[in-house]
Design a protein around this motif. Structure first.
Motif, PDB file in Angstrom:
ATOM      1  N   LEU A   1      -2.142   4.553 -65.144  1.00  0.00           N
ATOM      2  CA  LEU A   1      -1.795   3.162 -64.855  1.00  0.00           C
ATOM      3  C   LEU A   1      -2.982   2.227 -65.077  1.00  0.00           C
ATOM      4  O   LEU A   1      -2.822   1.112 -65.589  1.00  0.00           O
ATOM      5  CB  LEU A   1      -1.276   3.032 -63.419  1.00  0.00           C
ATOM      6  CG  LEU A   1       0.099   3.654 -63.161  1.00  0.00           C
ATOM      7  CD1 LEU A   1       0.411   3.666 -61.666  1.00  0.00           C
ATOM      8  CD2 LEU A   1       1.184   2.925 -63.924  1.00  0.00           C
ATOM      9  N   LYS A   2      -4.183   2.675 -64.738  1.00  0.00           N
ATOM     10  CA  LYS A   2      -5.382   1.860 -64.987  1.00  0.00           C
ATOM     11  C   LYS A   2      -5.583   1.653 -66.481  1.00  0.00           C
ATOM     12  O   LYS A   2      -5.952   0.566 -66.925  1.00  0.00           O
ATOM     13  CB  LYS A   2      -6.619   2.512 -64.367  1.00  0.00           C
ATOM     14  CG  LYS A   2      -6.676   2.353 -62.868  1.00  0.00           C
ATOM     15  CD  LYS A   2      -7.924   2.998 -62.298  1.00  0.00           C
ATOM     16  CE  LYS A   2      -7.994   2.813 -60.793  1.00  0.00           C
ATOM     17  NZ  LYS A   2      -9.195   3.421 -60.212  1.00  0.00           N
ATOM     18  N   ARG A   3      -5.335   2.711 -67.255  1.00  0.00           N
ATOM     19  CA  ARG A   3      -5.440   2.606 -68.714  1.00  0.00           C
ATOM     20  C   ARG A   3      -4.432   1.582 -69.239  1.00  0.00           C
ATOM     21  O   ARG A   3      -4.758   0.747 -70.086  1.00  0.00           O
ATOM     22  CB  ARG A   3      -5.199   3.981 -69.338  1.00  0.00           C
ATOM     23  CG  ARG A   3      -6.091   4.263 -70.518  1.00  0.00           C
ATOM     24  CD  ARG A   3      -5.890   5.670 -71.096  1.00  0.00           C
ATOM     25  NE  ARG A   3      -6.308   6.706 -70.181  1.00  0.00           N
ATOM     26  CZ  ARG A   3      -5.538   7.703 -69.740  1.00  0.00           C
ATOM     27  NH1 ARG A   3      -4.297   7.816 -70.142  1.00  0.00           N
ATOM     28  NH2 ARG A   3      -5.991   8.603 -68.902  1.00  0.00           N
ATOM     29  N   GLU A   4      -3.202   1.649 -68.714  1.00  0.00           N
ATOM     30  CA  GLU A   4      -2.152   0.722 -69.134  1.00  0.00           C
ATOM     31  C   GLU A   4      -2.514  -0.717 -68.756  1.00  0.00           C
ATOM     32  O   GLU A   4      -2.296  -1.646 -69.528  1.00  0.00           O
ATOM     33  CB  GLU A   4      -0.818   1.114 -68.499  1.00  0.00           C
ATOM     34  CG  GLU A   4       0.348   0.288 -68.997  1.00  0.00           C
ATOM     35  CD  GLU A   4       1.693   0.729 -68.421  1.00  0.00           C
ATOM     36  OE1 GLU A   4       2.670   0.017 -68.656  1.00  0.00           O
ATOM     37  OE2 GLU A   4       1.739   1.775 -67.749  1.00  0.00           O
ATOM     38  N   ILE A   5      -3.080  -0.904 -67.572  1.00  0.00           N
ATOM     39  CA  ILE A   5      -3.514  -2.244 -67.148  1.00  0.00           C
ATOM     40  C   ILE A   5      -4.556  -2.776 -68.120  1.00  0.00           C
ATOM     41  O   ILE A   5      -4.509  -3.948 -68.520  1.00  0.00           O
ATOM     42  CB  ILE A   5      -4.082  -2.212 -65.704  1.00  0.00           C
ATOM     43  CG1 ILE A   5      -2.953  -2.038 -64.709  1.00  0.00           C
ATOM     44  CG2 ILE A   5      -4.878  -3.480 -65.396  1.00  0.00           C
ATOM     45  CD1 ILE A   5      -3.415  -1.774 -63.281  1.00  0.00           C
ATOM     46  N   GLY A   6      -5.490  -1.922 -68.518  1.00  0.00           N
ATOM     47  CA  GLY A   6      -6.519  -2.329 -69.480  1.00  0.00           C
ATOM     48  C   GLY A   6      -5.913  -2.772 -70.806  1.00  0.00           C
ATOM     49  O   GLY A   6      -6.285  -3.812 -71.358  1.00  0.00           O
ATOM     50  N   LYS A   7      -4.956  -1.987 -71.295  1.00  0.00           N
ATOM     51  CA  LYS A   7      -4.303  -2.325 -72.565  1.00  0.00           C
ATOM     52  C   LYS A   7      -3.539  -3.638 -72.449  1.00  0.00           C
ATOM     53  O   LYS A   7      -3.606  -4.495 -73.336  1.00  0.00           O
ATOM     54  CB  LYS A   7      -3.351  -1.207 -72.997  1.00  0.00           C
ATOM     55  CG  LYS A   7      -4.040   0.043 -73.474  1.00  0.00           C
ATOM     56  CD  LYS A   7      -3.024   1.124 -73.825  1.00  0.00           C
ATOM     57  CE  LYS A   7      -3.694   2.412 -74.231  1.00  0.00           C
ATOM     58  NZ  LYS A   7      -2.720   3.474 -74.529  1.00  0.00           N
ATOM     59  N   LEU A   8      -2.799  -3.811 -71.353  1.00  0.00           N
ATOM     60  CA  LEU A   8      -2.023  -5.035 -71.164  1.00  0.00           C
ATOM     61  C   LEU A   8      -2.932  -6.256 -70.993  1.00  0.00           C
ATOM     62  O   LEU A   8      -2.617  -7.345 -71.474  1.00  0.00           O
ATOM     63  CB  LEU A   8      -1.074  -4.893 -69.969  1.00  0.00           C
ATOM     64  CG  LEU A   8       0.078  -3.905 -70.159  1.00  0.00           C
ATOM     65  CD1 LEU A   8       0.818  -3.686 -68.845  1.00  0.00           C
ATOM     66  CD2 LEU A   8       1.030  -4.380 -71.236  1.00  0.00           C
ATOM     67  N   THR A   9      -4.055  -6.061 -70.339  1.00  0.00           N
ATOM     68  CA  THR A   9      -5.017  -7.159 -70.178  1.00  0.00           C
ATOM     69  C   THR A   9      -5.571  -7.564 -71.536  1.00  0.00           C
ATOM     70  O   THR A   9      -5.679  -8.767 -71.842  1.00  0.00           O
ATOM     71  CB  THR A   9      -6.157  -6.731 -69.230  1.00  0.00           C
ATOM     72  OG1 THR A   9      -5.589  -6.383 -67.959  1.00  0.00           O
ATOM     73  CG2 THR A   9      -7.174  -7.840 -69.041  1.00  0.00           C
TER      74      THR A   9
END
Length: 108
Positions: free
Chosen positions: A59-67
């Motif tokens: 989820l942290k990785r996904e947050i980074g990508k979305l950011t």
């Protein structure tokens, strides 16, 4: 433990010894069962912890990508706003947009 009087066992003391032995054995088995159950519970919690850690990392990785995507799209929008004819058209202040009003703002 047998009680002795003058080197002889008292009546009933052998039965008490047997009861104590059985009770100790039963207690030993119950303690083993309890320790096994506790170990299984700890193992299950550890597996759940590891699973949640993996999910958290994902989820942290996904947050980074979305950011990153949001930053990119914000820049694209910012660049577009500089050149958008609809934003610079004086007709945009009309309260009811009409197709012919929008058409007059578009480049020909």
């Amino acid at each position: 433990m047998s009680q002795k009087r003058g080197g002889q066992q008292l009546p009933g003391s052998h039965e008490e010894d047997d009861r104590k032995v059985r009770r100790r054995e039963k207690n030993r088995v119950a303690a083993q069962r309890s320790r096994k159950k506790q170990t299984q519970k700890a193992d299950k919690l550890h597996e759940e912890y590891e699973s949640l850690e993996q999910e958290n990392t994902s989820l942290k990785r996904e947050i980074g990508k979305l950011t990153d995507e949001m930053k990119h799209l914000s820049e694209v929008l910012k660049d577009h706003e500089k050149i958008c004819p609809l934003l610079h058209c004086t007709m945009n202040f009309v309260t009811v947009p009409r197709p012919d009003a929008l058409a007059s703002c578009l480049p020909r």
